[in-house]
Scaffold this motif. Structure first.
Motif, mmCIF file in Angstrom:
data_model
loop_
_atom_site.group_PDB
_atom_site.id
_atom_site.type_symbol
_atom_site.label_atom_id
_atom_site.label_comp_id
_atom_site.label_asym_id
_atom_site.label_seq_id
_atom_site.Cartn_x
_atom_site.Cartn_y
_atom_site.Cartn_z
ATOM 1 N N GLN A 17 0.832 -1.207 0.000
ATOM 2 C CA GLN A 17 0.000 0.000 0.000
ATOM 3 C C GLN A 17 0.863 1.251 0.000
ATOM 4 O O GLN A 17 0.654 2.162 0.794
ATOM 5 N N TRP A 18 1.839 1.285 -0.886
ATOM 6 C CA TRP A 18 2.696 2.466 -1.047
ATOM 7 C C TRP A 18 3.368 2.870 0.262
ATOM 8 O O TRP A 18 3.623 4.039 0.526
ATOM 9 N N PHE A 45 7.298 5.540 11.753
ATOM 10 C CA PHE A 45 6.180 5.963 10.919
ATOM 11 C C PHE A 45 5.994 7.471 10.988
ATOM 12 O O PHE A 45 6.334 8.104 11.992
ATOM 13 N N ASP A 46 5.442 8.017 9.913
ATOM 14 C CA ASP A 46 4.985 9.407 9.872
ATOM 15 C C ASP A 46 3.482 9.379 9.662
ATOM 16 O O ASP A 46 2.954 8.493 8.958
ATOM 17 N N ARG A 47 2.782 10.327 10.251
ATOM 18 C CA ARG A 47 1.347 10.410 10.004
ATOM 19 C C ARG A 47 1.117 11.257 8.757
ATOM 20 O O ARG A 47 1.480 12.432 8.717
ATOM 21 N N VAL A 48 0.519 10.651 7.740
ATOM 22 C CA VAL A 48 0.264 11.337 6.478
ATOM 23 C C VAL A 48 -0.970 12.225 6.607
ATOM 24 O O VAL A 48 -0.980 13.364 6.142
ATOM 25 N N ARG A 49 -1.995 11.689 7.209
ATOM 26 C CA ARG A 49 -3.221 12.410 7.502
ATOM 27 C C ARG A 49 -3.917 11.653 8.625
ATOM 28 O O ARG A 49 -3.469 10.578 9.023
ATOM 29 N N HIS A 50 -4.991 12.181 9.146
ATOM 30 C CA HIS A 50 -5.662 11.520 10.265
ATOM 31 C C HIS A 50 -6.028 10.079 9.898
ATOM 32 O O HIS A 50 -6.726 9.824 8.922
ATOM 33 N N GLY A 51 -5.503 9.140 10.666
ATOM 34 C CA GLY A 51 -5.835 7.736 10.456
ATOM 35 C C GLY A 51 -4.987 7.017 9.432
ATOM 36 O O GLY A 51 -5.222 5.833 9.172
ATOM 37 N N VAL A 52 -4.005 7.681 8.856
ATOM 38 C CA VAL A 52 -3.140 7.032 7.859
ATOM 39 C C VAL A 52 -1.686 7.308 8.203
ATOM 40 O O VAL A 52 -1.292 8.461 8.388
ATOM 41 N N THR A 57 10.601 4.677 5.834
ATOM 42 C CA THR A 57 11.495 4.151 4.799
ATOM 43 C C THR A 57 10.835 4.144 3.423
ATOM 44 O O THR A 57 11.489 3.860 2.419
ATOM 45 N N ALA A 58 9.538 4.450 3.364
ATOM 46 C CA ALA A 58 8.805 4.396 2.093
ATOM 47 C C ALA A 58 9.166 5.579 1.200
ATOM 48 O O ALA A 58 9.426 6.677 1.682
ATOM 49 N N VAL A 59 9.158 5.341 -0.093
ATOM 50 C CA VAL A 59 9.403 6.401 -1.065
ATOM 51 C C VAL A 59 8.183 7.318 -1.128
ATOM 52 O O VAL A 59 7.039 6.853 -1.248
ATOM 53 N N VAL A 60 8.415 8.607 -1.020
ATOM 54 C CA VAL A 60 7.325 9.578 -1.087
ATOM 55 C C VAL A 60 7.099 9.971 -2.547
ATOM 56 O O VAL A 60 8.006 10.474 -3.201
ATOM 57 N N THR A 61 5.901 9.717 -3.055
ATOM 58 C CA THR A 61 5.576 10.065 -4.439
ATOM 59 C C THR A 61 4.625 11.249 -4.462
ATOM 60 O O THR A 61 4.054 11.643 -3.444
ATOM 61 N N GLU A 62 4.421 11.811 -5.648
ATOM 62 C CA GLU A 62 3.515 12.942 -5.799
ATOM 63 C C GLU A 62 2.067 12.544 -5.540
ATOM 64 O O GLU A 62 1.220 13.412 -5.314
ATOM 65 N N ALA A 63 1.777 11.261 -5.555
ATOM 66 C CA ALA A 63 0.401 10.795 -5.357
ATOM 67 C C ALA A 63 0.125 10.406 -3.912
ATOM 68 O O ALA A 63 -0.950 9.873 -3.622
ATOM 69 N N ARG A 64 1.039 10.699 -2.994
ATOM 70 C CA ARG A 64 0.871 10.202 -1.623
ATOM 71 C C ARG A 64 -0.446 10.631 -0.992
ATOM 72 O O ARG A 64 -1.136 9.817 -0.360
ATOM 73 N N HIS A 65 -0.819 11.884 -1.119
ATOM 74 C CA HIS A 65 -2.047 12.339 -0.456
ATOM 75 C C HIS A 65 -3.284 11.722 -1.098
ATOM 76 O O HIS A 65 -4.247 11.373 -0.398
ATOM 77 N N GLU A 66 -3.273 11.557 -2.409
ATOM 78 C CA GLU A 66 -4.392 10.881 -3.071
ATOM 79 C C GLU A 66 -4.477 9.426 -2.610
ATOM 80 O O GLU A 66 -5.574 8.913 -2.368
ATOM 81 N N GLN A 67 -3.338 8.775 -2.508
ATOM 82 C CA GLN A 67 -3.315 7.396 -2.037
ATOM 83 C C GLN A 67 -3.862 7.286 -0.618
ATOM 84 O O GLN A 67 -4.644 6.382 -0.299
ATOM 85 N N ALA A 68 -3.460 8.223 0.240
ATOM 86 C CA ALA A 68 -3.886 8.190 1.637
ATOM 87 C C ALA A 68 -5.398 8.398 1.761
ATOM 88 O O ALA A 68 -6.069 7.707 2.531
ATOM 89 N N VAL A 69 -5.934 9.347 1.000
ATOM 90 C CA VAL A 69 -7.378 9.599 1.047
ATOM 91 C C VAL A 69 -8.131 8.394 0.523
ATOM 92 O O VAL A 69 -9.158 7.977 1.090
ATOM 93 N N TRP A 70 -7.651 7.815 -0.549
ATOM 94 C CA TRP A 70 -8.295 6.620 -1.104
ATOM 95 C C TRP A 70 -8.304 5.490 -0.083
ATOM 96 O O TRP A 70 -9.320 4.800 0.086
ATOM 97 N N LEU A 71 -7.200 5.290 0.621
ATOM 98 C CA LEU A 71 -7.151 4.251 1.649
ATOM 99 C C LEU A 71 -8.181 4.511 2.747
ATOM 100 O O LEU A 71 -8.829 3.595 3.247
#
Length: 230
Positions: A17-18, A45-52, A57-71
């Motif tokens: 999951q990215w 871990f880093d908190r990307v957004r509430h609950g995610v 160590t994960a690669v940060v891509t330009e789609a990270r926030h879209e991925q997080a919201v989708w999850l």
């Protein structure tokens, strides 16, 4: 729970999951909120957004926030178990889809998704649209469901997006072979009147008008075979 045990349990999610895991997924795997917070505090871990959360160590891509919201839309379900048209999830769409396709220069800080049923979000940076998508309307970008370039253009037209912005997206999508001009002309006809074309349903005239806004000479017709003479 030992840190090593918690990391092992969460790796089943982060590896697919990215690099991310939701708090609900973690809880389902036996890693409670206190342990997850501790892993964040010590730098795993880093908190990307509430609950995610994302592994550091994960690669940060330009789609990270879209991925997080989708999850988060279907927070308990693993990404690999979700169908393309998830009845409890959504698809990245509109301006967010254009950005992920690398089309245009729409400026919008919101993450936009289309969901099959009406849903709301308390996050001002998330906008949820309601529509029934078909499988042909959706593609994937690095495993993330995103509306196709064609569907994205139709959605933006439906929102009355500025004509020059739409034209740039169409121009770039055509050059990247993401849309067929012939198909596009047939599909955009319903939006002709709202963009000032006098003939209702005239997709070709609408395309001409849109591309003229950015000085495009409409080279697409040169690509069509000349009609056979009797």
């Amino acid at each position: 729970m030992k840190t090593s045990d918690a990391l092992l349990r969460l790796s089943a999610f982060t590896s697919a999951q990215w690099g991310m895991v939701t708090s609900r997924q973690a809880k389902g795997a036996g890693v409670d909120g206190v342990t997850l917070h501790r892993l964040e505090k010590v730098g795993h871990f880093d908190r990307v957004r509430h609950g995610v959360y994302a592994a550091t160590t994960a690669v940060v891509t330009e789609a990270r926030h879209e991925q997080a919201v989708w999850l988060m839309l279907n927070a308990a379900e693993p990404a690999w178990k979700r169908p393309l048209l998830d009845p409890d999830g959504g698809v990245i769409s509109h301006g967010s889809a254009a950005r992920l396709h690398g089309l245009g220069e729409l400026v919008d800080d919101q993450v936009v998704l289309t969901t099959p049923r009406r849903r709301t979000s308390r996050d001002p940076n998330v906008r949820l649209m309601t529509a029934r998508l078909l499988e042909d309307d959706v593609t994937t970008i690095d495993g993330l469901p995103v509306t196709t370039a064609l569907r994205t253009i139709l959605d933006l037209l439906d929102q009355r997006t500025d004509g020059s912005h739409i034209a740039t997206i169409i121009q770039e999508a055509a050059k990247a072979n993401l849309v067929s001009i012939d198909v596009l002309e047939k599909r955009i006809g319903p939006y002709a009147l709202r963009y000032g074309v006098r003939r209702p349903g005239d997709g070709e005239a609408l395309l001409d008008r849109l591309l003229a806004e950015i000085g495009d000479s409409v080279p697409r017709r040169a690509q069509r075979p000349a009609p056979l003479r009797p």
